[in-house]
Design a protein around this motif. Structure first.
Motif, PDB file in Angstrom:
ATOM      1  N   ALA A  63       1.053   6.680  -6.534  1.00 13.39           N
ATOM      2  CA  ALA A  63      -0.214   7.874  -6.817  1.00 13.39           C
ATOM      3  C   ALA A  63       0.171   9.207  -6.586  1.00 13.39           C
ATOM      4  CB  ALA A  63      -1.493   7.130  -5.892  1.00 13.39           C
ATOM      5  N   GLU A  64       0.886   9.245  -5.679  1.00 15.39           N
ATOM      6  CA  GLU A  64       1.429  10.899  -5.102  1.00 15.39           C
ATOM      7  C   GLU A  64       2.167  11.149  -6.275  1.00 15.39           C
ATOM      8  OE1 GLU A  64       3.206  10.694  -1.314  1.00 15.39           O
ATOM      9  OE2 GLU A  64       0.905  10.446  -0.359  1.00 15.39           O
ATOM     10  N   LEU A  67       0.707  -1.287   0.050  1.00 13.77           N
ATOM     11  CA  LEU A  67      -0.055   0.114   0.113  1.00 13.77           C
ATOM     12  C   LEU A  67       0.978   1.288  -0.050  1.00 13.77           C
ATOM     13  CD1 LEU A  67      -2.867  -0.941   2.535  1.00 13.77           C
ATOM     14  CD2 LEU A  67      -2.947  -0.970  -0.116  1.00 13.77           C
ATOM     15  N   GLU A  68       1.827   1.282   0.890  1.00 12.27           N
ATOM     16  CA  GLU A  68       2.597   2.381   0.874  1.00 12.27           C
ATOM     17  C   GLU A  68       3.434   2.705  -0.650  1.00 12.27           C
ATOM     18  OE1 GLU A  68       5.694   1.503   3.878  1.00 12.27           O
ATOM     19  OE2 GLU A  68       4.195   2.195   5.557  1.00 12.27           O
ATOM     20  N   ARG A  82       0.764   4.032  -2.874  1.00  8.43           N
ATOM     21  CA  ARG A  82       0.392   5.510  -2.310  1.00  8.43           C
ATOM     22  C   ARG A  82       1.374   6.418  -2.811  1.00  8.43           C
ATOM     23  NH1 ARG A  82       0.844   7.073   3.912  1.00  8.43           N
ATOM     24  NH2 ARG A  82       2.879   6.713   3.271  1.00  8.43           N
ATOM     25  N   LYS A  83       2.807   5.822  -2.906  1.00  8.98           N
ATOM     26  CA  LYS A  83       3.919   6.787  -3.344  1.00  8.98           C
ATOM     27  C   LYS A  83       3.705   6.951  -4.732  1.00  8.98           C
ATOM     28  CE  LYS A  83       8.906   6.932  -3.417  1.00  8.98           C
ATOM     29  NZ  LYS A  83      10.010   6.297  -2.769  1.00  8.98           N
TER      30      LYS A  83
END
Length: 619
Positions: A105-106, A98-99, A102-103
């Motif tokens: 996606a950011e 997930l991290e 998320r990275k």
């Protein structure tokens, strides 16, 4: 029936003319009448002894039960720790995943903003509006925080300060004023609670509305991708195709309708078989529970050992209000729902692909028909030949249709075999699980039997060890009692000797103080009182001025008197002479020579406080 119990009056002796006539039977009956209803064959039971035996058995059984429960608790705790470690590993892996997502996606979001706000971008104005809207939302959030959250924190700090100031007044004469202020504070707190409840109700309502908007079908189609749509009937592009033969064109175009009818029937049959799946998108579960179920199942990869056991245990912990039967039922529903969606998508994609292939085939057939007509017109082929060509082309269409139907049938059989294989796999896993459980039960039974035997042996060994320890402890207690008595006597003697030593030292200190006082009195200076001495010159000052100095001064006179040994005195010592002679002979390191040197006496014995140990023989 009178309700009486006649069973004690029933005799087991044989009666009758023939039986009573026998002498042994008569003797038995006579003995029976003498003894009454009791029997001399059985001794009277000792109920107190039986109660004691039953109590001992019950105590032993309770001890065994406590040990078994303790072992079961230890085993359960170990199994629980193992499951928790595996859950932690799975969660750490999911967290890293997930991290990373998320990275990514950011980074994509930042890249989109940078590319969107550049001057060359076509959506620069839209992105600028979005930035303005983001700043507006941040300002609104700040205002909302200042209007709602900040007053709460201020009220909390004021209450803490008020408690610090007035907390010590509770129980005193000034408690009345504190109670009045406390009532006002309670009213204020109740008012703040009501305001917060109204704010939370409004926020919850807005949250539900936003969730409904986000879960709407329009947004789902935008973000999740809409289902592929197939236009039923004859496509407009196929209708616009030109064909020299009307019958051939109609027969080819009818194939689109037949194809649609067949796939619509297959979709209808699929929907009918999975009617229970189509009734709800969440299996009649709460959406949050359904989302939790899917997320936890997806966290456990298919290559993970004991995958189903792990995620079922995790679901039982995460959803405690759901029973295992409900979890298993929802698991089957999710599996059926996934199969239904995948199969439906496959059918629709195959439908669209088949329709496109049919259109391409019709286009090729019509082109062949035009080519055949052109060839007929050029080569003056008769009408019969043209019919044969059309028949051949139609047979090609029929052959393609049969091939397509055969391919679809084979795909359906393959899909059915896959489903059957999955069912067999699940059955095999269930059988393996049952065998494993049976083996575990057998092992547990053997373990319990072995444990009982070991416990019995341990009980016997412990009993023997306890008797031995009690005997040794009894002997040790007697020995310890003797030692304690002896140590008390020794301690008493030491305390008495210590007290005597303290008194002796005290007497010596007093005697020493008396002697020192007498010595101080003997050396105490006796000087006449002469105040004029402070104004007179000293001998040193007179000597610097040359007053009172002797005329004849011996410059060679030593400053201090030397009190030591001269060279003659040292040479005359027999020990030195003996050592020099031995050194000349090379015997000064001989043990006998060293012993001889240590025993040689000087001319004058030394004082006791100046006794030398240089020539003594070391022990």
């Amino acid at each position: 029936m009178t309700g009486r119990d006649y069973r004690p009056f029933v005799s087991e002796q044989r009666v009758g003319n023939r039986e009573i006539g026998r002498p042994e039977e008569a003797d038995k009956l006579l003995l029976r009448m003498k003894q009454g209803l009791g029997s001399s064959r059985y001794a009277a039971p000792d109920y107190e002894k039986l109660k004691a035996l039953a109590l001992d058995k019950k105590i032993a059984a309770n001890r065994t039960l406590i040990k078994v429960n303790k072992l079961a608790a230890i085993s359960k705790a170990s199994r629980e720790n193992s499951l928790l470690k595996q859950h932690k590993m799975v969660w750490d892996k999911e967290l890293r995943k997930l991290e990373s997502a998320r990275k990514i996606a950011e980074d994509e979001h930042e890249d989109l903003i940078q590319r969107g706000t550049s001057e060359e971008s076509s959506i620069s104005m839209f992105m600028l509006d979005m930035e303005d809207y983001t700043l507006q939302l941040a300002a609104q959030l700040q205002e909302f925080q200042q209007a709602t959250a900040d007053p709460i924190w201020t009220l909390k700090e004021d209450l803490q300060a008020w408690l610090a100031e007035n907390g010590h007044l509770v129980g005193t004469d000034q408690m009345g004023e504190v109670l009045d202020q406390h009532a006002e504070i309670c009213c204020t707190i109740d008012s703040v609670k009501q305001q917060q409840d109204r704010i939370m109700s409004v926020l919850n309502k807005e949250q539900r509305e936003l969730e409904m908007d986000l879960n709407s079908s329009t947004l789902n189609k935008i973000f999740t991708g809409a289902e592929k749509f197939v236009v039923e009937g004859i496509p407009e592009e196929a209708k616009e195709l030109l064909c020299p033969h009307k019958a051939l064109q109609e027969s080819v175009l009818k194939e689109f309708i037949v194809l649609d009818r067949r796939y619509k029937g297959m979709l209808k049959e699929l929907d009918k078989r999975h009617e229970f799946v189509r009734r709800s998108d969440t299996g009649e579960w709460d959406p949050n529970d359904h989302f939790t179920f899917q997320a936890l199942v997806e966290q456990h990869s298919h290559d993970l050992p004991n995958r189903r056991t792990l995620y079922m245990d995790r679901l039982r912990r995460q959803l405690p209000h759901k029973t295992r039967a409900e979890l298993v039922e929802h698991e089957e529903w999710v599996r059926s729902h996934r199969y239904y969606n995948n199969h439906r998508k496959t059918l629709i994609n195959t439908w669209a692909k088949s329709k496109q292939e049919l259109y391409n085939k019709a286009e090729a057939v019509f082109a062949d028909a035009f080519l055949a007509e052109e060839l007929q017109r050029v080569s003056l082929i008769n009408h019969q030949k043209q019919q044969e060509i059309c028949q051949q082309l139609y047979e090609k269409i029929q052959l393609w249709r049969e091939q397509k139907m055969e391919a679809e049938r084979l795909e359906a059989e393959i899909e059915a075999r896959k489903q059957e294989k999955m069912e067999k796999q699940r059955t095999r896993e269930w059988e393996i699980e049952q065998k494993r459980r049976a083996a575990d039960k057998e092992k547990i039974g053997e373990f319990h039997t072995r444990l009982e035997k070991e416990q019995e042996m341990a009980e016997k060994a412990n009993q023997q060890r306890l008797e031995e320890l009690q005997r040794l402890m009894k002997v040790q207690a007697e020995h310890d009692q003797e030692r304690v008595s002896y140590r008390k006597e020794v301690v008493a003697r030491k305390l008495q000797a210590r007290q005597e030593e303290i008194e002796r030292k005290l007497e010596e200190e007093q005697e020493k103080e008396r002697r020192l006082q007498a010595l101080r009195e003997t050396v105490q200076p006796v000087v006449e009182t002469d105040p004029m001495r402070i104004l007179q010159a000293t001998q040193a000052s007179n000597a610097r001025l040359g007053i009172g100095i002797e005329e004849d001064i011996n410059i060679q006179k030593p400053l201090f008197d030397l009190k030591g040994f001269s060279a003659d005195k040292v040479i005359s010592d027999p020990r030195l002479k003996l050592e020099q002679e031995l050194r000349r002979a090379g015997l000064h390191t001989n043990p006998y020579a060293m012993k001889l040197l240590s025993q040689t006496k000087p001319l004058r014995p030394p004082r006791k406080d100046q006794e030398s140990t240089l020539f003594k023989d070391p022990k």
